[in-house]
Scaffold this motif. Structure first.
Motif, short mmCIF file in Angstrom:
data_model
loop_
_atom_site.label_atom_id
_atom_site.label_comp_id
_atom_site.label_asym_id
_atom_site.label_seq_id
_atom_site.Cartn_x
_atom_site.Cartn_y
_atom_site.Cartn_z
N ALA A 1 0.87 -1.45 0.08
CA ALA A 1 -0.19 -0.03 0.20
C ALA A 1 0.86 1.49 0.06
CB ALA A 1 -0.97 0.15 1.19
N ASP A 2 0.38 2.41 -0.58
CA ASP A 2 0.92 3.56 -0.88
C ASP A 2 1.04 4.50 0.68
OD1 ASP A 2 1.54 6.37 -0.76
OD2 ASP A 2 0.71 6.31 -2.96
N GLY A 3 2.21 4.42 1.14
CA GLY A 3 2.31 4.85 2.69
C GLY A 3 2.07 6.16 2.95
N SER B 1 -0.90 -9.52 5.47
CA SER B 1 0.33 -8.82 5.73
C SER B 1 0.21 -7.62 4.96
CB SER B 1 1.57 -9.70 5.32
OG SER B 1 1.72 -10.92 6.15
N VAL B 2 0.57 -6.55 5.47
CA VAL B 2 0.52 -5.25 4.99
C VAL B 2 1.81 -4.47 4.95
CG1 VAL B 2 -0.43 -2.68 5.14
CG2 VAL B 2 -2.05 -4.84 5.60
N PHE B 3 2.26 -4.02 3.78
CA PHE B 3 3.51 -3.33 3.44
C PHE B 3 3.08 -2.00 3.04
CE2 PHE B 3 4.53 -7.83 3.48
CZ PHE B 3 5.72 -7.69 4.03
N GLU B 4 3.68 -0.74 3.71
CA GLU B 4 3.38 0.43 3.25
C GLU B 4 4.78 1.05 2.67
OE1 GLU B 4 1.36 3.35 5.49
OE2 GLU B 4 0.10 1.66 6.79
N ALA B 5 4.58 1.54 1.20
CA ALA B 5 5.70 2.25 0.58
C ALA B 5 5.16 3.24 -0.16
CB ALA B 5 6.30 0.98 -0.41
N TRP B 6 6.17 4.16 -0.85
CA TRP B 6 5.86 5.35 -1.53
C TRP B 6 5.39 4.87 -3.05
CZ3 TRP B 6 7.74 7.20 -5.99
CH2 TRP B 6 7.32 8.38 -6.52
N LEU B 7 5.98 3.95 -3.50
CA LEU B 7 5.64 3.54 -4.95
C LEU B 7 5.40 2.05 -5.05
CD1 LEU B 7 5.45 4.72 -7.77
CD2 LEU B 7 7.79 4.02 -8.11
N GLY B 8 4.54 1.54 -5.49
CA GLY B 8 4.25 -0.11 -5.84
C GLY B 8 4.13 -0.44 -7.27
N MET B 9 4.11 -1.75 -7.37
CA MET B 9 3.96 -2.14 -8.75
C MET B 9 3.47 -3.39 -8.67
SD MET B 9 6.31 -4.03 -10.36
CE MET B 9 7.77 -5.04 -10.04
N VAL B 10 2.58 -3.64 -9.68
CA VAL B 10 2.15 -5.08 -9.99
C VAL B 10 2.36 -5.34 -11.77
CG1 VAL B 10 0.28 -6.61 -10.32
CG2 VAL B 10 0.52 -5.05 -8.13
N ASN B 11 3.08 -6.29 -12.03
CA ASN B 11 3.46 -6.64 -13.52
C ASN B 11 3.86 -5.03 -14.35
OD1 ASN B 11 3.06 -9.33 -13.15
ND2 ASN B 11 0.87 -9.21 -13.60
N SER B 12 4.68 -4.44 -13.53
CA SER B 12 5.30 -3.29 -14.18
C SER B 12 4.11 -1.95 -14.20
CB SER B 12 5.81 -3.33 -15.47
OG SER B 12 6.93 -4.33 -15.36
N LEU B 13 3.08 -2.16 -13.70
CA LEU B 13 2.20 -0.83 -13.30
C LEU B 13 2.72 -0.10 -12.13
CD1 LEU B 13 -1.15 -2.70 -14.07
CD2 LEU B 13 0.08 -1.27 -15.54
N LYS C 1 3.01 3.24 -10.04
CA LYS C 1 2.39 4.75 -9.68
C LYS C 1 2.00 4.85 -8.23
CE LYS C 1 -2.39 4.63 -10.89
NZ LYS C 1 -3.62 5.27 -11.72
N PRO C 2 2.34 6.00 -7.96
CA PRO C 2 1.67 6.43 -6.29
C PRO C 2 0.18 5.89 -6.57
CG PRO C 2 3.13 8.12 -7.18
CD PRO C 2 2.90 7.19 -8.51
N GLY C 3 -0.15 5.77 -5.11
CA GLY C 3 -1.68 5.76 -5.00
C GLY C 3 -2.11 4.45 -5.40
N PHE C 4 -1.34 3.33 -5.29
CA PHE C 4 -1.67 2.00 -5.96
C PHE C 4 -2.61 1.60 -4.93
CE2 PHE C 4 2.05 2.02 -3.67
CZ PHE C 4 2.37 1.12 -3.03
#
Length: 125
Positions: free
Chosen positions: A84-86, A108-120, A122-125
């Motif tokens: 998740a977008d932290g 399990s939740v991980f917060e980060a600034w930028l996430g991706m799934v299969n190269s998508l 962008k922030p706010g994922f």
């Protein structure tokens, strides 16, 4: 570092590739910046299902958690890993929305600034 993502996708063409940014990695006694850590998991009898939700602000966190579970829930669900977008997500509210519908031990939740799934990416994922 998009070339690394392309290389991973080429090495594992049938795989779901997910990830997130971090402030750095700890390796042994070193703190690393501008590095990439990769872990691969293979399941013999499990399915991977991906749900991508967009969060525009923290007020949407609880409902997004419920939406994720609604989309992913099934009789064979054993666990949910959330990146998740932290900056935009209220992690407690997201988790509360999820826990309203499933056993909290499955998440399990991980917060980060930028996430991706299969190269998508962008922030706010």
């Amino acid at each position: 570092r998009s070339e690394v993502l392309v290389e991973l996708a080429n090495m594992f063409p049938q795989s779901t590739i997910t990830g997130c940014s971090t402030a750095g990695e700890i390796y042994g006694k070193k703190a690393l910046d501008f590095s990439i850590s990769v872990a691969a998991i293979k399941f013999d009898n499990s399915q991977i299902k991906v749900s991508r939700q967009t969060i525009n602000n923290a007020a949407e966190s609880f409902s997004t958690g419920k939406n994720l579970v609604t989309e992913l829930k099934g009789k064979d669900l054993k666990g949910i890993l959330i990146v998740a977008d932290g900056l935009l997500t209220n992690g407690g509210a997201l988790t509360n929305g999820i826990n309203e519908l499933i056993d909290p031990s499955m998440v399990s939740v991980f917060e980060a600034w930028l996430g991706m799934v299969n190269s998508l990416r962008k922030p706010g994922f």
